[in-house]
Design a protein around this motif. Structure first.
Motif, mmCIF file in Angstrom:
data_model
loop_
_atom_site.group_PDB
_atom_site.id
_atom_site.type_symbol
_atom_site.label_atom_id
_atom_site.label_comp_id
_atom_site.label_asym_id
_atom_site.label_seq_id
_atom_site.Cartn_x
_atom_site.Cartn_y
_atom_site.Cartn_z
ATOM 1 N N ARG A 143 0.828 -1.199 0.000
ATOM 2 C CA ARG A 143 0.000 0.000 0.000
ATOM 3 C C ARG A 143 0.865 1.253 0.000
ATOM 4 O O ARG A 143 0.602 2.218 -0.712
ATOM 5 C CB ARG A 143 -0.880 -0.038 1.250
ATOM 6 N N ILE A 184 0.992 4.471 -2.817
ATOM 7 C CA ILE A 184 0.913 5.902 -2.514
ATOM 8 C C ILE A 184 2.128 6.630 -3.066
ATOM 9 O O ILE A 184 2.015 7.716 -3.658
ATOM 10 C CB ILE A 184 0.801 6.104 -0.998
ATOM 11 N N THR A 211 -8.996 8.628 4.873
ATOM 12 C CA THR A 211 -8.823 8.619 6.326
ATOM 13 C C THR A 211 -9.575 9.788 6.935
ATOM 14 O O THR A 211 -10.220 10.558 6.236
ATOM 15 C CB THR A 211 -7.339 8.746 6.689
ATOM 16 N N ASN A 258 -8.475 12.534 8.391
ATOM 17 C CA ASN A 258 -7.953 13.880 8.200
ATOM 18 C C ASN A 258 -7.038 13.897 6.986
ATOM 19 O O ASN A 258 -5.828 13.971 7.118
ATOM 20 C CB ASN A 258 -7.161 14.260 9.458
ATOM 21 N N ALA A 307 -3.983 16.652 6.393
ATOM 22 C CA ALA A 307 -2.821 16.549 7.292
ATOM 23 C C ALA A 307 -2.023 15.293 6.972
ATOM 24 O O ALA A 307 -0.781 15.303 6.961
ATOM 25 C CB ALA A 307 -3.293 16.527 8.734
ATOM 26 N N ASP A 308 -2.746 14.178 6.690
ATOM 27 C CA ASP A 308 -2.060 12.947 6.293
ATOM 28 C C ASP A 308 -1.226 13.178 5.050
ATOM 29 O O ASP A 308 -0.058 12.792 4.974
ATOM 30 C CB ASP A 308 -3.074 11.839 5.988
ATOM 31 N N GLU A 317 -0.033 15.862 3.932
ATOM 32 C CA GLU A 317 1.143 16.698 4.202
ATOM 33 C C GLU A 317 2.283 15.865 4.782
ATOM 34 O O GLU A 317 3.436 15.946 4.327
ATOM 35 C CB GLU A 317 0.740 17.798 5.180
ATOM 36 N N SER A 318 1.962 15.019 5.784
ATOM 37 C CA SER A 318 3.030 14.204 6.392
ATOM 38 C C SER A 318 3.618 13.235 5.381
ATOM 39 O O SER A 318 4.827 13.019 5.332
ATOM 40 C CB SER A 318 2.503 13.399 7.568
ATOM 41 N N ILE A 319 2.732 12.657 4.565
ATOM 42 C CA ILE A 319 3.225 11.667 3.598
ATOM 43 C C ILE A 319 4.155 12.334 2.592
ATOM 44 O O ILE A 319 5.219 11.808 2.249
ATOM 45 C CB ILE A 319 2.040 10.984 2.885
#
Lengths: 487, 232
Positions: free
Chosen positions: A351, A355, A382, A384, A387-388, A390-392
């Motif tokens: 997975r 991405i 998900t 949020n 925000a996810d 952005e982190s990814i």
């Protein structure tokens, strides 16, 4: 041998049926004499040849032929004979007696060589497994292994390693593999003490198979790292070893090593071993996906493998496009196939790759894109997503997968321009690695030129030379026919 | 009942009482005594003999080791956790197949172990352990929590990791979740360094989940300290 086949295919009365089985019987007798001469002269090569001839005869073994052969090889009424004959079913009593009468009158009663006894065990075992009588095969193989523990002759080693293989196979087919683990470990110890390298190889592979069957990757790796390693004696065993090694490395997240081992195993395997090559290819495809490279379409279109590799083809498609929804649907659609191949956990790990690929595509196509749009395109479902996303994206930038920066205040991702790659050192590095690979292959090929042992010692007499040439011709014929039914 | 068994059971009751009182020193002492007594039983691994009291002894030993594992979490000793967990593992894999009824805490402890491996960044062992679990085990919330945590960690969705702290299945997970939060914070800092050209203090504070600006400045000073030493 072709005449025998034709004779069998004719709608035959019982006479010609019995007359065809003596010719199989004659072949078996020839093989027995070959084993005897090999045992007396201490030449292992003859025994190897004998085993190869047996494999060619495998389809033609019948109960009465085996009984007749047992009567010929081991004196009837002796203890080994009784033990072995107990495993064979009693069919066609009068046919058997007819054969027994002829064969006993032809040959004098002889003291059985241990090699012959083990060979008889092997024949009976192969016959039982081919007839799908697995519990009897189990009993027979346990008896043979017990007998083998007392023998310590190099000429028996080849036959012994085959026996171990069928021993493990019979237990596996009845689902009792865990029982024999202790035995296999003891046998491996004994083989190492006796410097029986073929036996060590075979037993190590059987042990690895045993552990991997129960998903005990940790223990398998511990055994493999501590066991003594040497030049492979048998190509088939080496292929198996590479496959098991590849599997262990994949689970331990060492994908580069795993890819090498799996691809080598798939390449070295004989063309006839279709099932094995399919398995190797399945794992190799997944490892390549996990490494981030997409396997070419030709891999999936290999002869005979299209149906088996179909689920993996669709999976590769989903990863290539970078679409999470498609990936999820494919994983669910073929979940039974993946669970039976035991690749389910690896697919879950993919997975992350899906991405990444999607992100890479986005970064290349857009010079500037808002993070909300990124989340939408990646279909992150998900709580949020922004925000996810952005982190990814931040992690992907740090890992070097994409070349971009994030503007937190405005909430968008800005891709960097890709410069002129030829002005850097990249092409030079790529060329260097390719040249190194070719040189390594050349060195390996030179090292692999093997000369037969003792060839510099004795001068060949004319007779020996004739025999050797005959053997080589036979070997070439076998390879050409691709009828080699070696295990 | 067998006198040895009775003695062990009594001592075990004392141990549980000490645990309930949060008396860590007594717990440790009693635990070492218990472990010495357990070596007297031959029905335990690695011998697995079939004595008449075997099932009782095995269940008792398993309970003792489970409590030992939970104790090591309470005192925060990861080495002790690892040792006790390795002692406990044969009870789950080998013994359970034959005779023992399944333990109620089995999945929680397995999940704890997975979490510990994740925190210590031993991802290869994490996956090896994962392979050993059956599909029913994977449905269990404790284990599912750990697996999803690992996935989010690998993908880089660190905010999900930090928010998962709220949804722990049981209280014992808190210790490891705190450690994980620290690791995650370091990761976020590393990623932000590469990814952002410019980040305001308030945004940084939000992302790293600090409650005040002072904490943030303290953290930055700690990060920069090795760099400063080198430039000196």
């Amino acid at each position: 041998m072709t005449e025998d086949v034709e004779m069998k295919e004719l709608p035959a009365p019982s006479n010609s049926a019995t007359s065809s089985s003596p010719s199989t019987l004659n072949h078996l007798k020839e093989i027995a004499s070959l084993i005897e001469t090999g045992a007396y002269a201490r030449e292992v090569r003859r025994i190897v040849r004998a085993v190869r001839l047996t494999m060619a005869l495998r389809r033609k073994l019948k109960a009465q032929v085996l009984c007749a052969f047992l009567n010929f090889a081991l004196s009837p009424g002796s203890e080994p004979h009784n033990r072995l004959a107990a495993h064979l079913p009693k069919e066609d009593e009068h046919e058997m007696e007819f054969d027994t009468a002829t064969s006993v009158s032809q040959s004098p009663v002889k003291h059985p060589l241990p090699e012959l006894e083990i060979y008889c065990y092997l024949l009976v075992l192969i016959y039982l497994i081919d007839q799908k009588k697995y519990s009897e095969a189990k009993a027979c193989s346990s008896a043979s292994v017990a007998r083998l523990k007392n023998l310590n002759r190099r000429t028996v080693d080849v036959l012994a390693s085959r026996l171990y293989f069928y021993y493990s196979l019979s237990y596996e087919l009845t689902g009792d593999l865990a029982e024999i683990r202790g035995n296999l470990l003891a046998l491996h110890r004994i083989a190492t003490l006796r410097h029986d390298e073929l036996g060590q190889e075979t037993l190590l592979n059987l042990l690895l198979r045993n552990y991997l069957h129960y998903n005990l990757y940790d223990q398998a790796e511990k055994l493999r790292s501590k066991a003594p390693r040497f030049e492979a004696h048998s190509n088939q065993q080496f292929c198996r070893y590479l496959f098991y090694l590849g599997k262990i490395r994949t689970i331990q997240l060492e994908y580069t090593d795993a890819k090498e081992s799996l691809l080598q195993a798939a390449r070295k395997a004989p063309v006839a071993a279709l099932g094995f090559r399919v398995q190797c290819n399945k794992w190799a495809i997944i490892v390549r996906l996990l490494l981030g490279e997409i396997p070419e379409r030709t891999v999936f279109m290999q002869k005979g493998m299209e149906n088996a590799l179909r689920p993996y083809f669709e999976l590769t498609n989903a990863v290539r496009i970078g679409d999470l929804e498609l990936f999820k649907s494919v994983a669910e659609k073929f979940s039974t196939t993946f669970s039976s191949d035991r690749t389910h956990n690896l697919i879950v790990r993919l997975r992350h790759n899906v991405i990444r690929t999607g992100l890479r595509n986005i970064s290349i196509s857009y010079s500037r894109i808002s993070l909300a749009d990124v989340a939408k395109k990646l279909r992150l479902d998900t709580a949020n997503p922004v925000a996810d996303a952005e982190s990814i994206v931040a992690k992907a930038i740090r890992d070097g997968a994409i070349d971009a920066t994030i503007d937190h205040a405005n909430g968008w991702m800005v891709s960097k321009e890709t410069g002129d790659i030829y002005s850097t050192n990249e092409p030079q590095i790529a060329f260097n690695s390719r040249i190194a690979f070719c040189l390594n292959m050349h060195n390996d090929a030179v090292r692999a030129l093997r000369f037969p042992p003792n060839s510099h010692k004795e001068k060949e007499s004319a007779e020996k030379r004739r025999e050797r040439q005959q053997q080589e011709q036979e070997l070439a014929k076998h390879i050409a026919e691709e009828d080699d039914d070696e295990f | 009942m067998d006198p040895k068994l009775a003695e062990v059971s009594q001592l075990f009751e004392r141990f549980k009482a000490a645990c309930a009182r949060e008396d860590v020193d007594t717990c440790c002492n009693v635990l070492s005594k218990l472990k010495v007594l357990l070596t007297g039983f031959s029905s335990l691994p690695p011998l697995f003999e079939d004595t008449p009291n075997a099932i009782h002894e095995l269940t008792l030993a398993r309970d003792i080791y489970e409590h030992a594992v939970l104790l090591s979490v309470k005192i925060g000793d990861q080495d002790a956790f690892e040792r006790d967990f390795f002692q406990l593992k044969p009870y789950y894999t080998d013994a359970s197949s034959s005779r023992l009824p399944p333990s109620s805490q089995e999945y929680m402890i397995l999940g704890l172990n997975l979490l510990r491996l994740l925190v210590q960044n031993r991802i290869a062992e994490f996956h090896t352990e994962l392979e050993l679990l059956s599909s029913t085990a994977l449905e269990n919330p404790c284990i599912k929590h750990a697996v999803e945590l690992e996935q989010s960690f690998m993908e880089g969705a660190y905010n999900r990791v930090l928010s998962a702290k709220q949804t722990v299945p049981c209280k014992t997970y808190d210790y490891f979740m705190d450690l994980l939060a620290k690791t995650v914070r370091d990761e976020i800092a590393g990623c932000s360094e590469k990814a952002y050209g410019y980040l305001s203090v308030s945004d940084a504070r939000q992302m790293l989940l600090f409650s005040s600006d002072n904490e943030l400045l303290q953290y930055i000073k700690e990060l920069l300290l090795p760099v400063l030493y080198e430039s000196l």
